[in-house]
Design an enzyme around this catalytic site. Structure first.
Site, PDB file in Angstrom:
ATOM      1  N   ASN A   1       0.913  -1.335  -0.070  1.00 28.45           N
ATOM      2  CA  ASN A   1      -0.043  -0.033  -0.052  1.00 28.45           C
ATOM      3  C   ASN A   1       0.848   1.175   0.090  1.00 28.45           C
ATOM      4  O   ASN A   1       2.173   1.349  -0.057  1.00 28.45           O
ATOM      5  CB  ASN A   1      -0.921   0.036   1.101  1.00 28.45           C
ATOM      6  CG  ASN A   1      -0.062  -0.128   2.612  1.00 28.45           C
ATOM      7  OD1 ASN A   1       0.433   0.873   2.718  1.00 28.45           O
ATOM      8  ND2 ASN A   1      -0.326  -1.229   3.309  1.00 28.45           N
TER       9      ASN A   1
ATOM     10  N   ASP B   1      -4.338  -6.568   4.895  1.00 29.22           N
ATOM     11  CA  ASP B   1      -5.243  -7.420   5.499  1.00 29.22           C
ATOM     12  C   ASP B   1      -5.222  -8.744   4.713  1.00 29.22           C
ATOM     13  O   ASP B   1      -5.622  -9.757   5.287  1.00 29.22           O
ATOM     14  CB  ASP B   1      -6.752  -6.857   5.087  1.00 29.22           C
ATOM     15  CG  ASP B   1      -6.807  -5.642   6.030  1.00 29.22           C
ATOM     16  OD1 ASP B   1      -6.436  -5.733   7.406  1.00 29.22           O
ATOM     17  OD2 ASP B   1      -7.579  -4.547   5.722  1.00 29.22           O
TER      18      ASP B   1
ATOM     19  N   PHE C   1      -4.564   3.020  14.940  1.00 29.50           N
ATOM     20  CA  PHE C   1      -4.918   3.838  14.075  1.00 29.50           C
ATOM     21  C   PHE C   1      -6.082   3.307  13.126  1.00 29.50           C
ATOM     22  O   PHE C   1      -6.267   2.019  13.202  1.00 29.50           O
ATOM     23  CB  PHE C   1      -3.739   4.073  13.186  1.00 29.50           C
ATOM     24  CG  PHE C   1      -2.983   5.259  13.591  1.00 29.50           C
ATOM     25  CD1 PHE C   1      -2.129   5.198  14.800  1.00 29.50           C
ATOM     26  CD2 PHE C   1      -2.959   6.278  12.713  1.00 29.50           C
ATOM     27  CE1 PHE C   1      -1.198   6.159  15.007  1.00 29.50           C
ATOM     28  CE2 PHE C   1      -2.049   7.360  13.175  1.00 29.50           C
ATOM     29  CZ  PHE C   1      -1.210   7.301  14.381  1.00 29.50           C
TER      30      PHE C   1
ATOM     31  N   LYS D   1     -13.745  -0.267  15.231  1.00 32.25           N
ATOM     32  CA  LYS D   1     -12.295  -0.913  15.523  1.00 32.25           C
ATOM     33  C   LYS D   1     -11.838  -0.782  16.856  1.00 32.25           C
ATOM     34  O   LYS D   1     -11.186  -1.585  17.382  1.00 32.25           O
ATOM     35  CB  LYS D   1     -11.211  -0.147  14.491  1.00 32.25           C
ATOM     36  CG  LYS D   1     -11.485  -0.701  13.063  1.00 32.25           C
ATOM     37  CD  LYS D   1     -10.334   0.266  12.010  1.00 32.25           C
ATOM     38  CE  LYS D   1     -11.017  -0.299  10.680  1.00 32.25           C
ATOM     39  NZ  LYS D   1     -10.380   0.479   9.482  1.00 32.25           N
TER      40      LYS D   1
ATOM     41  N   LYS E   1     -10.871  -4.008  18.915  1.00 31.89           N
ATOM     42  CA  LYS E   1      -9.480  -4.325  19.078  1.00 31.89           C
ATOM     43  C   LYS E   1      -9.101  -3.901  20.668  1.00 31.89           C
ATOM     44  O   LYS E   1      -7.931  -4.004  21.042  1.00 31.89           O
ATOM     45  CB  LYS E   1      -8.712  -3.680  17.990  1.00 31.89           C
ATOM     46  CG  LYS E   1      -9.276  -4.142  16.792  1.00 31.89           C
ATOM     47  CD  LYS E   1      -8.245  -3.701  15.842  1.00 31.89           C
ATOM     48  CE  LYS E   1      -8.890  -3.815  14.237  1.00 31.89           C
ATOM     49  NZ  LYS E   1      -7.897  -3.760  13.300  1.00 31.89           N
TER      50      LYS E   1
HETATM   51  O1  PMT Z   1       2.815   6.167   6.535  1.00 33.57           O
HETATM   52  P1  PMT Z   1       2.182   7.513   6.135  1.00 33.57           P
HETATM   53  O2  PMT Z   1       2.522   7.446   4.557  1.00 33.57           O
HETATM   54  O3  PMT Z   1       2.629   8.478   7.061  1.00 33.57           O
HETATM   55  O4  PMT Z   1       0.634   7.368   6.283  1.00 33.57           O
HETATM   56  C1  PMT Z   1       0.171   7.340   7.512  1.00 33.57           C
HETATM   57  C2  PMT Z   1      -1.098   6.416   7.687  1.00 33.57           C
HETATM   58  C3  PMT Z   1      -2.026   6.652   6.571  1.00 33.57           C
HETATM   59  C4  PMT Z   1      -0.603   4.825   7.352  1.00 33.57           C
HETATM   60  C5  PMT Z   1      -1.509   6.246   9.091  1.00 33.57           C
HETATM   61  O5  PMT Z   1      -1.866   7.380   9.736  1.00 33.57           O
HETATM   62  C6  PMT Z   1      -2.557   5.253   9.436  1.00 33.57           C
HETATM   63  O6  PMT Z   1      -3.641   5.789   9.256  1.00 33.57           O
HETATM   64  N1  PMT Z   1      -2.322   3.875   9.738  1.00 33.57           N
HETATM   65  C7  PMT Z   1      -3.070   2.534   9.762  1.00 33.57           C
HETATM   66  C8  PMT Z   1      -3.458   2.369   8.681  1.00 33.57           C
HETATM   67  C9  PMT Z   1      -4.247   0.974   8.673  1.00 33.57           C
HETATM   68  O7  PMT Z   1      -3.851  -0.247   8.396  1.00 33.57           O
HETATM   69  O8  PMT Z   1      -5.491   1.335   9.237  1.00 33.57           O
HETATM   70  P2  PMT Z   1      -6.547   0.085   9.315  1.00 33.57           P
HETATM   71  O9  PMT Z   1      -8.039   0.939   9.411  1.00 33.57           O
HETATM   72  O10 PMT Z   1      -6.904  -0.607   8.080  1.00 33.57           O
HETATM   73  O11 PMT Z   1      -6.291  -0.851  10.450  1.00 33.57           O
HETATM   74  C10 PMT Z   1      -6.746  -0.400  11.877  1.00 33.57           C
HETATM   75  C11 PMT Z   1      -5.685  -0.844  13.044  1.00 33.57           C
HETATM   76  O12 PMT Z   1      -5.392  -2.257  12.838  1.00 33.57           O
HETATM   77  C12 PMT Z   1      -4.274  -0.152  12.374  1.00 33.57           C
HETATM   78  O13 PMT Z   1      -3.828   0.265  13.820  1.00 33.57           O
HETATM   79  C13 PMT Z   1      -3.423  -1.202  12.104  1.00 33.57           C
HETATM   80  O14 PMT Z   1      -1.913  -1.138  12.214  1.00 33.57           O
HETATM   81  C14 PMT Z   1      -4.039  -2.503  12.612  1.00 33.57           C
HETATM   82  N2  PMT Z   1      -3.909  -3.653  11.855  1.00 33.57           N
HETATM   83  C15 PMT Z   1      -4.529  -3.696  10.708  1.00 33.57           C
HETATM   84  C16 PMT Z   1      -4.745  -5.078   9.858  1.00 33.57           C
HETATM   85  C17 PMT Z   1      -4.058  -6.062  10.336  1.00 33.57           C
HETATM   86  N3  PMT Z   1      -4.018  -7.241   9.855  1.00 33.57           N
HETATM   87  N4  PMT Z   1      -3.221  -5.931  11.663  1.00 33.57           N
HETATM   88  C18 PMT Z   1      -3.191  -4.871  12.162  1.00 33.57           C
HETATM   89  O15 PMT Z   1      -2.797  -4.648  13.343  1.00 33.57           O
END
Ligand code: PMT
Length: 400
Positions: free
Chosen positions: A207, A276, A321, A335, A339
């Site tokens: 990504n 994911d 995040f 979320k 979590k």
């Molecule tokens: O790296 P940059 O270019 O500065 O951009 C910053 C960012 C947009 C990446 C950052 O601000 C951000 O939003 N990070 C989280 C991205 C994400 O994966 O969001 P999500 O909504 O898909 O996941 C929710 C949370 O679960 C996140 O904390 C993620 O780290 C976690 N996760 C998700 C999937 C997975 N399989 N395991 C996880 O731990």
């Protein structure tokens, strides 16, 4: 309020690099006041710094100032940090012995803020026991010395004496600017960047995460006194100083690293954009192009944040995040609860200045019982806001 950095520029060939440093510090929202020695003005014009800082550059102690204040004293009092870049052998000798015969050395002597000296000179001058003794003396007075780098010098010699990278100077400066260390002694784990999920030896699924958000968080936590471990997906950012960095590629590798490091942490922040899904089967050989469509089956990756939420020990704080493109509030809340996070930082990729790659972000903080929307700000400033919020959560409920 903006922090004030007084930048002393002395007469060495590396003086031109002080302009880049000034520009970078201003981009980071510091107020920079420049004082030059007379010799420095032979290498670079004060106008360069005046254009960058929008302040007059001070060279002479006897310049008249509009409000009739004693300039070197008022600047010294306002300084949150005093940096000398480059510091010649001559200025090091003067400050080591308290000589104050120009605007720079007078203001330096009057200032009581943290002081960072960045020597740059010919190797012979640097290694001369007189210079080394002077530096030792400076250290004994509490000044911070950033060791010069080795390499080819302007005089043609090779050896120690080059000005360190500007990024390293900024890193050290920011560490010194945060002397109130609310995270002192705390272990903080941060994940950053994207993951790469291989399809074959040539291709992968990933990504747009640059890692900027997570790296700024790691720096900010370090500057607030924490012992920081950064688990990073593949990014092209410079590795921050004084931080333990574990580099991983896939979500599964990130999961393993987080499992290993997670238990002993006081605060965990999951800023990484974790894939994911991964390919059900990674081809050992390059997948050949064929006339037909290619169908790849993906299986779900482990959810690292959810795993951390389940294993969270009393007192440990977990900050997730959420990256959304629609229904931010509903999705982020879901979320956070699913979590078991203590706090969640949500950003909407469709909002200008938010999300991937930018130096800024626009975030909404979610807590168990409320939410707070923030304006656009630099990822660095946001990092401090996140960490300060986590500090107050820790004070209030111990993260339970
Ligand atoms: O790296 P940059 O270019 O500065 O951009 C910053 C960012 C947009 C990446 C950052 O601000 C951000 O939003 N990070 C989280 C991205 C994400 O994966 O969001 P999500 O909504 O898909 O996941 C929710 C949370 O679960 C996140 O904390 C993620 O780290 C976690 N996760 C998700 C999937 C997975 N399989 N395991 C996880 O731990």
């Amino acid at each position: 309020m903006k922090k004030t950095i007084v930048l002393g520029v002395t007469g060495g060939i590396a003086a031109f690099k002080a302009a880049q440093l000034t520009s970078d510090l201003i981009k980071k929202d510091y107020d920079v006041e420049v004082i030059m020695t007379k010799h420095a003005t032979e290498f670079i014009a004060p106008l360069t710094f005046e254009s960058l800082t929008k302040h007059n550059v001070m060279v002479s102690t006897f310049e008249k100032v509009a409000d009739r204040s004693v300039k070197h004293i008022s600047i010294a009092k306002r300084a949150d940090l005093f940096i000398i870049v480059p510091a010649t052998a001559n200025v090091i000798a003067k400050i080591a012995h308290g000589l104050a015969d120009d605007m720079l050395t007078t203001t330096f002597l009057a200032a009581s803020c943290p002081k960072l000296i960045c020597p740059a000179m010919n190797t012979g001058m640097y290694e001369n026991p007189i210079t080394q003794n002077n530096l030792k003396l400076c250290r004994s007075y509490g000044m911070h010395i950033l060791e010069p780098a080795s390499g080819r010098l302007a005089c043609g010699d090779s050896g120690k004496g080059k000005l360190p990278d500007i990024e390293d100077i900024i890193d050290k400066a920011e560490e010194l600017l945060h002397t109130d260390k609310p995270l002192y002694g705390q272990q903080v784990l941060i994940t950053a960047g994207p993951t790469q999920e291989a399809l074959d030896p040539v291709r992968f699924l990933t990504n747009h995460s640059s890692g900027k958000m997570g790296y700024e968080l790691a720096r900010a936590a370090r500057d607030m006194g924490a012992h920081v471990t950064l688990i990073s997906g593949p990014v092209s950012l410079r590795l921050p100083q004084d931080i333990t960095v574990i580099q991983v590629k896939s979500a599964q590798e990130m999961m393993e690293a987080v499992k290993k490091e997670g238990a002993q942490q006081d605060i965990i922040i999951k800023a990484a954009a974790v894939g994911d899904y991964r390919a059900a089967h990674i081809s050992e050989e390059k997948i050949k192009k064929s006339e037909t469509e290619l169908t790849v089956t993906f299986v779900k990756n482990p959810d690292i944040l959810a795993m951390l939420g389940e294993r969270k020990r009393p007192g440990q704080l977990l900050c997730g995040f959420a990256m959304e493109t629609e229904d931010l509030e509903e999705n982020a809340r879901k979320k956070m609860l699913e979590k078991h996070c203590d706090m969640l930082v949500a950003n909407n990729l469709k909002v200008e200045g938010a999300g991937f790659q930018n130096d800024t972000n626009v975030a909404t903080f979610f807590y168990q019982d409320k939410m707070e929307s923030l304006n656009i700000m630099s990822k660095r400033e946001l990092s401090f806001r996140i960490l300060e919020t986590l500090c107050s959560l820790k004070e209030n409920n111990g993260g339970k």
